[in-house]
Design a protein around this motif. Structure first.
Motif, short mmCIF file in Angstrom:
data_model
loop_
_atom_site.label_atom_id
_atom_site.label_comp_id
_atom_site.label_asym_id
_atom_site.label_seq_id
_atom_site.Cartn_x
_atom_site.Cartn_y
_atom_site.Cartn_z
N ASN B 6 0.86 -1.13 0.38
CA ASN B 6 -0.06 -0.07 0.23
C ASN B 6 0.72 1.21 -0.28
O ASN B 6 1.42 2.08 1.16
CB ASN B 6 -0.43 -0.04 1.32
CG ASN B 6 -2.28 0.99 0.93
OD1 ASN B 6 -2.18 1.73 -0.15
ND2 ASN B 6 -2.92 0.42 2.13
N ASP B 10 -0.66 9.46 0.47
CA ASP B 10 -1.91 9.65 1.63
C ASP B 10 -1.08 8.22 2.80
O ASP B 10 -0.59 8.68 3.89
CB ASP B 10 -2.66 9.30 1.10
CG ASP B 10 -3.75 10.06 0.74
OD1 ASP B 10 -4.45 10.67 0.54
OD2 ASP B 10 -3.15 11.51 1.34
N SER B 11 -1.29 7.22 2.15
CA SER B 11 -0.32 5.92 3.15
C SER B 11 0.91 6.21 3.90
O SER B 11 0.98 5.64 4.72
CB SER B 11 -0.89 4.35 2.64
OG SER B 11 -2.01 4.80 1.88
N LYS B 166 -9.16 8.74 4.28
CA LYS B 166 -9.28 7.47 4.39
C LYS B 166 -10.26 7.41 4.95
O LYS B 166 -11.16 6.54 4.01
CB LYS B 166 -7.74 6.97 5.24
CG LYS B 166 -6.43 7.00 4.36
CD LYS B 166 -6.53 5.82 3.29
CE LYS B 166 -4.98 6.09 2.54
NZ LYS B 166 -4.60 5.52 1.22
N GLU B 169 -13.63 7.43 2.01
CA GLU B 169 -12.97 7.22 0.86
C GLU B 169 -13.22 6.05 0.77
O GLU B 169 -13.87 5.35 0.07
CB GLU B 169 -11.21 7.56 0.26
CG GLU B 169 -11.33 8.40 -0.22
CD GLU B 169 -9.71 8.76 0.42
OE1 GLU B 169 -8.69 7.75 0.36
OE2 GLU B 169 -9.28 9.83 -0.32
#
Lengths: 385, 174
Positions: B6, B10-11, B166, B169
């Protein structure tokens, strides 16, 4: 990788590449010897110490980590266990030191692995064995560098095992090297976190423990050099590729294949045995020697003896000083010196001083460490003999 | 957690923030030791200054004890606040929301800024106070402590924003 792959699996790959049982034994023995040939081992038979292909834990405890000591460490580990993938890799950094270390990161299918295999061509079975060890380790030890470096080799507690049922499980580490890894509970050992950039704790894959050397495990972690990006290490599939690439490489060394190219694997020859090999690779056990041995003996119909590192010591000791290069260990030593010389020179030529100075003795006459004189003499002998 | 990697921006940022929060949270706690050292340096190791000595004599032994108790309470409050902030930071670094982290962090900053202002005013306005090497070191350490605290706050706010994004989303996807 451990003995199970370097010895027994290499035997299987050699046999599938077309070598005879005896030849395969010589190759796999040499491949396994790379993990045993320390300075202590060599000094016991008064062999050149520069041919050392590894360092024992005891040696590492007492090793110097000044500039010269670090260069010595890097020469050994980068040449035999963490072959750099790309010595000219683009790096986003203004610091030359960081760039040099980044460029020593190990990985498969680099230019140096092609050079390694080509170097072993027509140099005997011992050279083939050394090359196979180096090639196999480029798969297992990818993403780590053969130089002590916290900014490259460090990791943190972010380790997750991808279980066969699709779940993920947090891997826990302890730092007691005396305790065995517990595969069932996911408790493994690794080296302790050490703040110093060049401490031995930060050499190679110490911070990931033995995980890279277990063929069954798939896991995610964050190496220090990758800036918080996850890295997936799928050992079963990577070990399979390593096996197929070894078969291809050894066919090249035998002359059955004309050239050795990157990113080429002899999946076709191995295909009939894919399920069997996959089963061995995925079996959750720390040591697959018994399974690989059984497979190898089925292939050849012969018995594969256990690995005995002292097997060829007497031969070397009893041969005279002028004749010991023709012994098994003597040929192994020449192969090791040649590999180390080639890799060190490649690193030096790229402008990277982490492995120290190097000189092209063929062009400029011999300069340097006395032990490497053997390489010059053996080449001169080959030219005139 | 899935079997694949991942590595969307953003992660990656969330993981980076978590590391920063934990590290700076530990830094905030570690600077609690500095508070103790400051007091020990000022009142135990350094010769007591004349004005302070005169003031203490004036209040008498009971007054001295009272001053000492107030001082100890102030230091303990500072240390306890910092340790509390560390535990909150650790909770945030694991992806949970730690209540009280922001409030205590700003309280700490207010206290540090206040003491810094008093220190600078004292050096600038009080005759004979001056600015020696010890003062320079103290000032440097104090500023470092403030920077670490601000960094922790910034990483925490950024992390909360990204985690909320997150979650939105994920909710939209389902």
């Amino acid at each position: 990788m451990h003995l199970d792959f370097h010895y027994y699996a290499t035997y299987c790959a050699a046999y599938l590449a077309g070598y005879s049982h005896e030849e395969s034994l010589d190759i796999c023995y040499s491949a396994a010897l790379v993990d045993r040939c320390t300075k202590s081992f060599l000094s016991s038979v008064k062999a050149p110490l520069q041919a050392a292909t590894t360092q024992s834990q005891t040696e590492l405890l007492g090793v110097r980590t000044d500039i010269l000591g670090l260069q010595d460490i890097t020469r050994i580990w980068a040449s035999f266990h963490f072959l750099p993938k790309d010595l000219y890799a683009p790096v986003k950094s203004i610091f030359k030191n960081y760039k040099n270390k980044y460029r020593l990161i190990c990985g498969p299918d680099g230019d140096l692995v092609v050079d390694t295999v080509k170097l072993a061509k027509d140099k005997g079975l011992q050279a083939a064995g050394v090359a196979m060890h180096v090639l196999a380790d480029t798969w297992a030890h990818r993403n780590f560098a053969g130089t002590p470096s916290m900014v490259i080799n460090n990791t943190d507690s972010y380790f997750f095992e991808l279980m066969p049922d699709g779940e993920t499980r947090k891997i826990k580490f302890n730092h007691n090297p005396g305790t065995a890894d517990d595969i069932e509970t996911g408790l493994y050992t690794n080296t302790v976190y050490s703040v110093g950039e060049t401490t031995i704790m930060n050499l190679g894959h110490g911070r990931a423990g033995h995980l890279p050397d277990y063929s069954f495990i798939s896991y995610k972690y964050m190496p220090a050099w990758d800036n918080y990006r996850e890295c997936l290490k799928d050992n079963p599939s990577e070990y399979y590729k390593a096996f197929c690439q070894m078969v291809y490489a050894m066919k090249f060394l035998r002359g059955e294949v004309v050239s050795f190219e990157k990113e080429t694997y002899d999946a076709e020859s191995v295909a009939p045995f894919k399920n069997r090999i996959d089963e061995i690779l995925r079996k959750r056990q720390p040591d697959s020697s018994a399974d690989w041995k059984a497979f190898g003996e089925e292939l050849s119909g012969e018995t594969i003896p256990g690995f005995d590192e002292t097997k060829y010591l007497e031969e070397y000791k009893n041969a005279g000083k002028d004749d010991n290069d023709d012994t098994f260990l003597g040929r192994f030593i020449l192969a090791a010196l040649a590999q180390k010389s080639m890799v060190t020179h490649s690193i030096f030529k790229s402008g990277n001083m982490l492995a120290g100075f190097s000189t092209e003795y063929g062009r400029r006459g011999f300069k340097g460490l006395r032990d490497y004189r053997k390489l010059v003499d053996s080449k001169a002998g080959a030219k005139h003999g | 957690m899935s079997g694949s990697v991942n590595n969307d921006p953003d992660s990656v940022m969330i993981r980076k923030n978590k590391g920063t929060i934990l590290l700076t949270g530990a830094g905030v706690a570690a600077f609690g030791i500095w508070s103790v050292i400051k007091v020990v340096m000022e009142f135990v190791l350094s010769p007591i200054d004349e004005k302070l000595a005169t003031d203490l004599i004036a209040v008498g032994p009971i007054g001295e004890i009272f001053v000492a108790i107030v001082l100890i309470i102030m230091i303990m409050t500072d240390v306890i606040l910092r340790i509390f902030i560390f535990f909150c930071a650790r909770k945030e670094s694991k992806g949970y929301r730690a209540k009280g982290l922001m409030f205590t962090s700003f309280l700490l900053i207010a206290g540090s800024l206040g003491s810094l202002v008093i220190f600078l005013l004292n050096a600038a306005l009080v005759d004979g106070a001056g600015f020696d090497i010890e003062d320079m070191v103290s000032l440097f350490v104090e500023i470092t402590s403030l920077v670490i605290t601000f960094e922790m706050i910034a990483a925490t706010l950024n992390n909360r924003k990204l985690l909320a994004k997150k979650r939105r989303e994920a909710a939209d996807a389902s």
